[in-house]
Structures are given as structure tokens and as C-alpha cells.
Design a protein around this motif. Structure first.
Motif, short mmCIF file in Angstrom:
data_model
loop_
_atom_site.label_atom_id
_atom_site.label_comp_id
_atom_site.label_asym_id
_atom_site.label_seq_id
_atom_site.Cartn_x
_atom_site.Cartn_y
_atom_site.Cartn_z
N THR A 51 0.81 -1.21 0.00
CA THR A 51 0.00 0.00 0.00
C THR A 51 0.85 1.27 0.00
O THR A 51 0.32 2.37 0.12
N VAL A 73 1.61 6.94 -7.30
CA VAL A 73 0.38 7.74 -7.27
C VAL A 73 -0.74 7.02 -8.03
O VAL A 73 -1.88 6.92 -7.55
N TYR A 105 -8.21 12.00 -2.38
CA TYR A 105 -8.14 11.24 -3.62
C TYR A 105 -8.59 12.08 -4.82
O TYR A 105 -8.72 11.56 -5.92
N TYR B 89 -1.96 9.24 4.54
CA TYR B 89 -1.32 10.09 3.52
C TYR B 89 -0.40 9.26 2.64
O TYR B 89 -0.35 9.45 1.44
N LEU B 90 0.35 8.35 3.30
CA LEU B 90 1.35 7.59 2.55
C LEU B 90 0.69 6.63 1.57
O LEU B 90 1.28 6.27 0.55
N SER B 91 -0.53 6.20 1.87
CA SER B 91 -1.21 5.27 0.96
C SER B 91 -2.21 6.00 0.05
O SER B 91 -2.93 5.36 -0.70
N ALA B 92 -2.24 7.32 0.12
CA ALA B 92 -3.13 8.09 -0.76
C ALA B 92 -2.36 8.51 -2.02
O ALA B 92 -1.13 8.55 -2.00
N PRO B 93 -3.10 8.81 -3.10
CA PRO B 93 -2.41 9.13 -4.35
C PRO B 93 -1.81 10.55 -4.36
O PRO B 93 -2.31 11.44 -5.06
N LEU B 94 -0.82 10.74 -3.57
CA LEU B 94 -0.03 11.98 -3.62
C LEU B 94 1.36 11.67 -3.09
O LEU B 94 1.54 10.72 -2.32
#
Lengths: 331, 250
Positions: A51, A73, A105, B89-94
Motif C-alpha cells: 500500500t 500515485v 483522492y 497520507y502515505l497510501s493516498a495518491p499523492l
């Protein structure tokens, strides 16, 4: 073929300690894939690498074909994560938790509000959407956490010990939800040390032990591994103190374990043992109140593959569930 | 799947900053270090001295920027590590850079809010006049960014306890008060003291505040701006590399 999740030689060292040892596996789109192992086997470390929370020391992992390190990303945009602890913002309301996640997101506002409302209704939390999460029970927080993982229309859902520490009712609800989500097309990656949960829910299971994959197969095929472990389970109207020793002496019995008010008698020849038990019961004037023959359990498979005794963990988990049920959901 | 642009990432950084505002601004530690500390230090210096209070306005402004901006990240990051929301945050798309920028932004906005209150206090209560609004605003912006980045850099200490970040940071912050011309003007310091003052970002913040409020800059505006920009880049760079290291080792 693009897999939902694929790892090749995935490895993680913590200083000199090898936590995950060059593991390779594929998860097909639309399946519930169980990742099973005792505490400390490397399950959570693996999920943290998959993840993007932790960087692999070596090897690669991809989500829907996107490399988790080089295309992080893109890969992260397709997944939802429910970690082993419900990491919700206690200071925010259920609604704000979902909206924050959706904004993180990059979801369009209208779509986000529709999705948040639909999820809170689905999880039975809509009427309490404005309340701060700090006042929610553990099961409710878990539901908020799952809703947060789904708000971004994820295609792969990672669930790390989703039912651990919950009361029986919450466990059942969450299992039903997971099945329903899978039926809707979501790929589920489920880590657990609960053997029965994995057996009941998963299409395929990988067993990890000491950082290595011990086996990957369907639950039934895995059960074949321990097919030589058969048993007869019997309960008598009385339980004399010397019963284990006496049963042990019967023909074709390899071992006997007392489990509650029952005796599990392991053997390679159940029919012979059944006859022996009847004869013994008559001789001792005991009445069998229940008797059944059992194939190898999933626990037997696990023990055979990992050499680990899971009973302690199962007992511990059972106690936790009982305590939670007794509290009526911890707040 | 649509590509995530830099603008998208910037918006997500803003989302993090807004959320931090809601959750952390009113926590005891940011209020203690960001509001109480600078005002108390200012009063303990100003009360009973034969200096017109309006002349002390730059000192108040520099201190509020320094303490307030650097006090949000060292609280929010360890707390979020402890409750595992940092993993979100670390697993979110940024990218990690955008995450830390969002965290930095939360400190910037906190520092600017408190120091804006201090400016208002100086103008309406002390009768201070702003003589160069551009330099004053530029100074406030650069200083809040730099000190917030300093807080983020210290928050890269791999701990879940804000106290374990605050303590080493205060080992740096408190001595900085004495070498930055706050209590003894830089021109009155010995040569070695002046060299130390030059290396402190707080000196350059004070210089810019002095200039904006009718005084003069000891080192000159271009030097003040350059030093603050360099420190900001240094703090951000170190913070990012340390956080990356944590992801590799944990």
C-alpha cells in the motif's frame, strides 16, 4: 494478464532482521485472497509495502499493473486500505472523515457527497454522520474505516485483520459486507490469523510463515495437505479423570486431546476407533452423548505447513471477542 | 485513469492543511508554544524597560512567527504516527513531498494567523506604523514558511510522542533567541556573536520586521531574503530525506 496485485521477490529488512523474504504471488481480479499467518509472520509488513506505506528493501509489487514504487500515485489511486487498527480521525465526524478521504483522492465534490451518503447509509451510520467519531463503538469505527477505504471507488481493497478484537455481531456484519463488496467486483486482499475466517471467506489463501510463503492454494486443496490427520470426536455423559489415558490405549489411536467436554481421538482408521469406543463405553458403563468423525481441519493444515500451534492465538482471540461482546461494543 | 497533475497534488496538500487546522490548532501544545510562549517572552522582556513599546513591535512579530509556525508539525506528525492516520497520507495518491508540503502549510497558516493578530495589536494598542507593507508581508511569508519547515524537519525524528520532537527542537529554538538580536542588537554583539547571528534565520526575520515597521535591516533586505529562502529549502530537503528514510526502515 494484469493481476490485481502482483509481487516478485518482495523483501523487507528491518536493520538486519529479515521480515519478508523474497515473496512472489499474484492476486487475480475479483477474488478474495487470504494472507494467513501467525503474529509476526510478515503479514502487516507485506500489506504496508503493497500500500506504499513502507518502501520494499528489494523486489517489486504492482497494483493493477502499476508499480507501487515507480508509479505509486497511479497505484494508490486504485486501492482502499483498512489497517489493523481503525485509523479514523476521532476529532472529526463520520461525514468529515469520508469527505476528507475523498478530497485526498481528488474526487469531484458532487460525486464525493453522493458516495459518502451512499456508504454511510449502507453501513447504517447515516443518522449519526454529524457526530464525532470519538464517541463511536469499536465496530462502528471499523465501519467508518471501511467506508473511508471505499469512498474513492477503489478496485482493490486491502483489509488487515478486519475483524480482530470486534464483538461477534460486528464480525458477522463485516464479513457479510466484505462478501457483498466482492460480489460487486471488488478484489479483496485479506490478512488474518483467524483460520476459520480465511477458510470461509477466501477463494485462495497464501500461508506466510517467518516471512516466507509456505503455500498458496484454495482452502479445500490446502486441506488435502493434511488429509492423513483424521479424528473422532466424542463426548460422554461422565468424564472420569483417567479417560484420556484409557482412550489412548485403544487400538489404532495415535493421540487423544481433551477439548472442553469432548475428546478428540486422532487416528488413521476412524471406523475401527468407532467400534473400539462403543466397546469401551459399554465396559465402563459410559453413554456417548455425541460422536462424530472429522476430516483434517484448517488448523491441522496450518500446523503441518508452519509447525506452529495456533490454539493459543485462537483462544486469545476468542477471549477478546467474548470480552467485547460482554461490553456490548467498546467505546 | 486520469493523471494526477502538480495542481491536483497542490490541492490535496491544501486539504491536509485544512484538516490539520480543524484538528490541531486548538491543541494545548500549539497554543502553549505558538501563542503563550512568544507573548510571555515578549512581556518578560518589555515590561519595566525604558524602551517605547512601539519600538518592540518587530520583536513581538519575529517571536510569534518563530514559535507559532514551528509548533504545529511537531505535534501533528508524531500524533498522526501514533494513531496511524499518517499512513493514510502515505497510501493516498499523492507524493511524500505533497504530504509534507500540506503539513508545512498548516504551520504557515498558524504562524501567519497569530502574527497577524500581533500586527493588529501593535498597530491598534501600541500605535506602531507600517512603513513598508511589502517587506513586512514578504518577511512574514518567508519566515512562517521557513520556521514551519523547521518544525517538519524536527518531526522527522521517528517517534510517536510530540514531546520527543519538541525537546530537541527547543534545544535549538531557545539558544536562537539569544543570538538573533532579539534582546541584544546585532550591532552590539562581538564579532563571533555577529557571525552566529548571521547564521540564525530568526535574525533575518527580525531584520525584515524592523524594516517593515520603520527601522532598518542590519544585513540588508536581499541578504535577509536569500538566507530565509536557503534555510527553507534546507529544512524541506532534510525533512523529506528523513521521512523517506523512515519509510525505508519502518
Amino acid at each position: 494478464m494484469t493481476y490485481a496485485v502482483e509481487t516478485v521477490g518482495l523483501t523487507k529488512y528491518y536493520d538486519s532482521f529479515l521480515a519478508v523474504d523474497h515473496i512472489s504471488f499474484q492476486v487475480r481480479k475479483g477474488e478474495i485472497f487470504g494472507f494467513l499467518g501467525p503474529n509476526g509472520a510478515g503479514k502487516t509488513t507485506t500489506i504496508r509495502m503493497l500500500t506504499g506505506v513502507s518502501t520494499p528493501t528489494d523486489g517489486t509489487a504492482s497494483i493493477m499493473g502499476y508499480d507501487i514504487v515507480r508509479q505509486s500515485v497511479e497505484a494508490k489511486a486504485l486501492m482502499g486500505i483498512v489497517p489493523d487498527v481503525s485509523n479514523v480521525y476521532d476529532e472529526l465526524s463520520a461525514w468529515d472523515n469520508l469527505v476528507f478521504t475523498g478530497e485526498l483522492y481528488g474526487m469531484p465534490k458532487r460525486r464525493l457527497q453522493e458516495k459518502a451518503e451512499a456508504l454511510l447509509r449502507r453501513f447504517g451510520l447515516y443518522d449519526r454522520r454529524g457526530e464525532k467519531v470519538v464517541g463511536f463503538s469499536r465496530g462502528m469505527k471499523r465501519k467508518v474505516c471501511i467506508a473511508m477505504a471505499l469512498v474513492n471507488d477503489s478496485e482493490v481493497l486491502f483489509l488487515d485483520e478486519p475483524t480482530s478484537g470486534l464483538d461477534v455481531e460486528s464480525v458477522r456484519e463485516i464479513r457479510q459486507m466484505v462478501r457483498a463488496l466482492n460480489e460487486e467486483g471488488l478484489t479483496i486482499f485479506l490478512t488474518t490469523h483467524n483460520l476459520e475466517e480465511a477458510n470461509q471467506m477466501c477463494d485462495r489463501i497464501a500461508i506466510i510463515n517467518r516471512g516466507k510463503i509456505a503455500a498458496i492454494d484454495t482452502p479445500e486443496r490446502l486441506r488435502q495437505i493434511a488429509r492423513n490427520v483424521q479424528s473422532v470426536e466424542v463426548a460422554f455423559n461422565e468424564t472420569p479423570g483417567d479417560l484420556v489415558d484409557e482412550l489412548q490405549r485403544l487400538a489404532a489411536v495415535t493421540s487423544v486431546e481433551k477439548r472442553g467436554d469432548k475428546y478428540r481421538i486422532f487416528t488413521n482408521e476412524p471406523p475401527l476407533v468407532l467400534r473400539e469406543i462403543w466397546a469401551y463405553a459399554e465396559k465402563r458403563s459410559l453413554t456417548p452423548i455425541s460422536i462424530s468423525t472429522l476430516g483434517p481441519s484448517f488448523e491441522d493444515v496450518f500446523v503441518k505447513l508452519t509447525g506452529k500451534e495456533m490454539e493459543k492465538e485462537l483462544v486469545r482471540e476468542g477471549k477478546a471477542a467474548t470480552q467485547n461482546a460482554g461490553r456490548g461494543g467498546e467505546r | 485513469m486520469s493523471k494526477v497533475s502538480k495542481w491536483d497534488e497542490l490541492q490535496r496538500s491544501w486539504v491536509i492543511a485544512m484538516k490539520d487546522m480543524k484538528i490541531y490548532y486548538l491543541r494545548p501544545a500549539p497554543i502553549m508554544f505558538g501563542v503563550m510562549f512568544p507573548f510571555t517572552l515578549f512581556l518578560s522582556f518589555a515590561v519595566g524597560r525604558d524602551v517605547p513599546i512601539a519600538k518592540l513591535a518587530p520583536l513581538l512579530l519575529a517571536q510569534t512567527l518563530f514559535w507559532a509556525s514551528s509548533s504545529v508539525g511537531p505535534v501533528s506528525i508524531p500524533v498522526e504516527r501514533r494513531v496511524r492516520t499518517f499512513d493514510r497520507y502515505l497510501s493516498a495518491p499523492l507524493s511524500l513531498v505533497s504530504v509534507l508540503f500540506g503539513k508545512t502549510l498548516a504551520g504557515v497558516l498558524y504562524g501567519l494567523s497569530i502574527s497577524t493578530l500581533a500586527v493588529a495589536l501593535c498597530i491598534f494598542a501600541f500605535g506602531t506604523a507600517i512603513t513598508d507593507a511589502f517587506v513586512l508581508i514578504l518577511g512574514m511569508g518567508l519566515a512562517s514558511l521557513g520556521f514551519s519547515a523547521m518544525g517538519i524537519m524536527f518531526a522527522s525524528i521517528p517517534t510517536q510522542n510530540p514531546g520527543e520532537v519538541m525537546m530537541p527542537m527547543n534545544f535549538i529554538r531557545i539558544p536562537m533567541l539569544f543570538i538573533s538580536g532579539l534582546y541584544i542588537p546585532v550591532s552590539q554583539l562581538p564579532t563571533i556573536g555577529q557571525a552566529a547571528a548571521f547564521l540564525s534565520p530568526l535574525t533575518h526575520t527580525l531584520d525584515l520586521m524592523e524594516y517593515g515597521l520603520g527601522g532598518s535591516s542590519h544585513f540588508g533586505i536581499p541578504v535577509n531574503v536569500a538566507v530565509l529562502v536557503l534555510y527553507t529549502l534546507l529544512f524541506i530537503g532534510i525533512g523529506i530525506s528523513f521521512h523517506r528514510r523512515i519509510m525505508k526502515t519502518q
